[in-house]
Design a protein around this motif. Structure first.
Motif, mmCIF file in Angstrom:
data_model
loop_
_atom_site.group_PDB
_atom_site.id
_atom_site.type_symbol
_atom_site.label_atom_id
_atom_site.label_comp_id
_atom_site.label_asym_id
_atom_site.label_seq_id
_atom_site.Cartn_x
_atom_site.Cartn_y
_atom_site.Cartn_z
ATOM 1 N N GLU A 466 -21.419 8.050 71.388
ATOM 2 C CA GLU A 466 -21.605 7.164 70.187
ATOM 3 C C GLU A 466 -21.371 5.885 70.640
ATOM 4 O O GLU A 466 -22.011 4.951 70.341
ATOM 5 N N VAL A 467 -20.232 5.674 71.492
ATOM 6 C CA VAL A 467 -19.950 4.291 71.916
ATOM 7 C C VAL A 467 -20.830 3.832 73.204
ATOM 8 O O VAL A 467 -21.096 2.622 73.166
ATOM 9 N N GLU A 470 -24.083 2.217 72.907
ATOM 10 C CA GLU A 470 -24.343 0.828 72.137
ATOM 11 C C GLU A 470 -24.290 -0.155 73.381
ATOM 12 O O GLU A 470 -24.439 -1.449 72.954
ATOM 13 N N LEU A 552 -19.863 6.322 64.321
ATOM 14 C CA LEU A 552 -19.181 5.437 64.986
ATOM 15 C C LEU A 552 -18.477 4.481 63.968
ATOM 16 O O LEU A 552 -17.284 4.171 64.286
ATOM 17 N N TYR A 556 -14.180 4.166 64.135
ATOM 18 C CA TYR A 556 -13.401 2.696 64.065
ATOM 19 C C TYR A 556 -12.558 2.830 62.947
ATOM 20 O O TYR A 556 -11.286 2.349 63.100
#
Length: 631
Positions: A466-467, A470, A552, A556
């Motif tokens: 997911e990170v 990006e 995501l 966070y």
């Protein structure tokens, strides 16, 4: 002097019972573990004496001694190293001073034949109870006047007392189980067995391992001779061509406490302005603490053969924390601290070279030994992908060795290069989708048009995916594109031209529905539009090109970051009966009556992608009422 009886920590007591009643087929490892502990103690004393010139310690003849008494059935491993204080003994021997203890016990119970777990979990001292009914440890810390004696039969308690005459260092005496016991495999007091174990597992230990042996002279008199059992050769200082792979394997087991052979060995030597040797190993399996914050990481650091520190994190980035080994630098200070190490320019240069070498080694495996590469990626791929976030300098090299599941095959993984080689004519993007599981992604409405048109999609299910997606914009000039974000354009120029009149008409036909539905669902979505990615489902939810994904966003928040909620886009399938029926109802003037229908369509789309409803009970009630009305 008074003797105190104490209880083991609960987890240590369970571990002791596992060891006492163990059915491990290879019990020889207990001696390897004791020798390894003794070697560590000698390393620490030598370093301490170099740094602290006032330390009252004898360093004139540092060594390990093994003493066997066949009649008394005892085996003693003795060193004259750093030793332990009473507090050290209680902390290190009476408890398991680390996190993850419950996992240790569970895995040891599950894998009774996997002797590697004993060393892998840092509980080597306890392995002595596989072969001994009683263990006595006597120790005195260098620089202290009083020593400590610890004793236990491995039954839940131990005794501890102060002793005045203990020599510097530590001795561990095992009162071995009877020869006729069911646990007995070998007589560990015999010279040949001790020699065999030392040669196999500890030949490269840099300290002499000595044993006094008996031999009968010509006149039948018994003579005693002290012999050194190991070669004491630093493998990293020898040319690679002079070292057998079996020697590398044994050294790896020594420093990693892993019973398996390493997957790959990396032997480097750098000459020039800053000289160093490095001997690194990629394990064949992930350690249990790979994703624990408290896990040990970094190779051992030596300076001109002098041991400096156990886990030199500054030498490798966190995403390569599974790599084990030794780095021996020639020009560092002997009392260099971890803080200075982090800032040292030469160390940073070494780090860069080590990283490039490790990544290129994995690349070679990928190209020349697919079986090893697949093992590597299965065990460590999730950790390596962290480097795509934190190591921009090596992002390209990491992408080259990255693999992922794909719709191209039901099993296995594919590299990005192989994906690119299979791209359809005119395809501009590398398509992917993130999610919790392969089945969830494959059954997602977002996948429908891609499946219908035969476009391959990467299936990314690790949380780290997911990170990093990006942060990474492209590979080999091909942009990465989430199939759950932005607009989807899978048609050729000819198909677009042919479909243009129909699309223009649909925009007009559905304009009233889309405007009304955007208003009706304004609390949850920022836009309702027609979809080009759906073939069978009524609707799906997508994000804008640069939106943070819900997963995501949740990650966070779990880390304590205050992230604003991102509204997304609801896409409708203009050919689905539910959508066309709703359009007819809206155009006929029953807008208020259809608000529940709009809410249900949104809820179904949210559930289809694995999302969470804000009010599940309301959704269930609306659905039940609507079903009841159809009966």
């Amino acid at each position: 002097m008074s003797t105190e009886t104490l209880e083991f920590q609960a987890e240590a007591r369970q571990l002791l019972q596992l060891m006492v009643h163990s059915i491990y087929s290879n019990k020889d490892i207990f001696l390897r573990e004791l020798i390894s502990n003794a070697s560590d103690a000698l390393d620490k004393l030598r370093l301490e004496s170099l740094v602290d010139k006032d330390l009252d310690a004898d360093t004139s003849d540092l060594h390990i001694a093994i003493e066997a008494d066949r009649e008394a059935r005892t085996l003693t491993v003795r060193d004259n190293g750093i030793g332990m204080s009473r507090e050290d003994v209680v902390r290190l021997i009476g408890t398991i001073a680390k996190s993850g203890t419950a996992e240790v016990l569970a895995k040891l119970r599950e894998a009774k034949e996997n002797a590697e777990l004993i060393g892998q979990f840092g509980v080597g001292f306890y392995s002595t109870f596989m072969v001994a009914d009683r263990v006595v440890l006597t120790t005195r810390k260098a620089g202290e006047a009083e020593g400590t004696r610890w004793e236990s039969a491995g039954e839940g308690t131990y005794t501890i007392e102060a002793v005045a005459d203990a020599p510097q260092g530590t001795s561990v005496t095992l009162h071995l189980k009877p020869e006729d016991s069911e646990d007995h495999l070998y007589d560990y007091t015999t010279e040949w067995k001790i020699r065999e174990i030392v040669k196999r597992y500890s030949d490269f230990i840099s300290w002499p391992i000595r044993m006094t042996t008996e031999k009968t002279g010509e006149d039948e008199t018994v003579e005693y001779e002290t012999q050194t059992l190991n070669s004491m050769k630093a493998l990293w200082a020898r040319p690679r061509k002079e070292v057998e792979q079996s020697e590398y394997n044994d050294f790896y087991r020594h420093i990693s406490h892993d019973w398996s052979d390493p997957l790959e060995t990396i032997h480097m030597k750098a000459e020039g302005t800053f000289e160093y040797e490095a001997l690194l190993f990629i394990p064949s399996r992930a350690p249990f603490d790979l994703f624990m914050r408290e896990g040990k990481r970094g190779p051992q650091l030596y300076v001109k053969r002098v041991f400096i520190m156990e886990d030199a994190e500054a030498l490798l980035p966190d995403y390569l924390r599974f790599v084990k080994g030794v780095v021996d630098a020639h020009d560092l200070s002997l009392n260099i601290s971890r803080e200075i190490l982090q800032q040292d320019r030469q160390i940073q240069a070494v780090r860069r070279r080590l990283v490039k070498k490790i990544l290129s080694t994995v690349r070679d495996l990928q190209q020349n030994d697919n079986e090893k590469y697949q093992t590597f990626w299965r065990e460590f791929g999730r950790a390596v992908k962290e480097g795509l976030i934190n190591d921009t300098d090596n992002q390209g090299a990491i992408l080259e060795i990255l693999s992922a599941a794909s719709t191209h095959a039901e099993e296995g993984v594919t590299t990005l290069a192989d994906y690119v080689s299979r791209m359809k004519d005119g395809q501009q993007h590398i398509y992917y989708m993130t999610g919790e599981s392969r089945s969830m992604i494959e059954n997602s409405p977002h996948m429908e048009a891609f499946r219908a048109k035969g476009f391959e999609v990467l299936i990314l299910t690790d949380p780290v995916d997911e990170v990093w997606v990006e942060r990474v914009t492209e590979f080999d000039g091909k942009p990465l594109q989430s199939i759950a974000k932005g607009q989807v354009d899978l048609e050729s120029e000819e198909e677009k031209e042919a479909a243009k009149p129909e699309q223009e008409q649909r925009k007009k036909d559905f304009a009233e529905l889309l405007t009304w539905m955007t208003g009706a669902l304004s609390e949850n979505v920022k836009e309702v539009r027609l979809s080009s990615r759906l073939t069978t489902s009524a609707a799906c939810i997508v994000g804008d090109e640069n939106d943070v994904t819900p997963t995501l966003e949740k990650m966070y928040r779990a880390m304590g970051q205050d992230v604003p909620h991102v509204k997304r886009i609801l896409e409708l399938n203009p050919t689905h009966p539910l959508v066309t029926g709703l359009r007819t109802a809206i155009e006929s003037g029953s807008k208020d009556a259809q608000k529940d229908t709009a809410e249900l369509i949104y809820g179904m789309a949210l559930l289809a992608e694995g999302g969470e409803l804000s009010d599940p009970s309301r959704f269930t009630r609306l659905l039940a009422d609507r079903l009841a009305a159809t009966l």
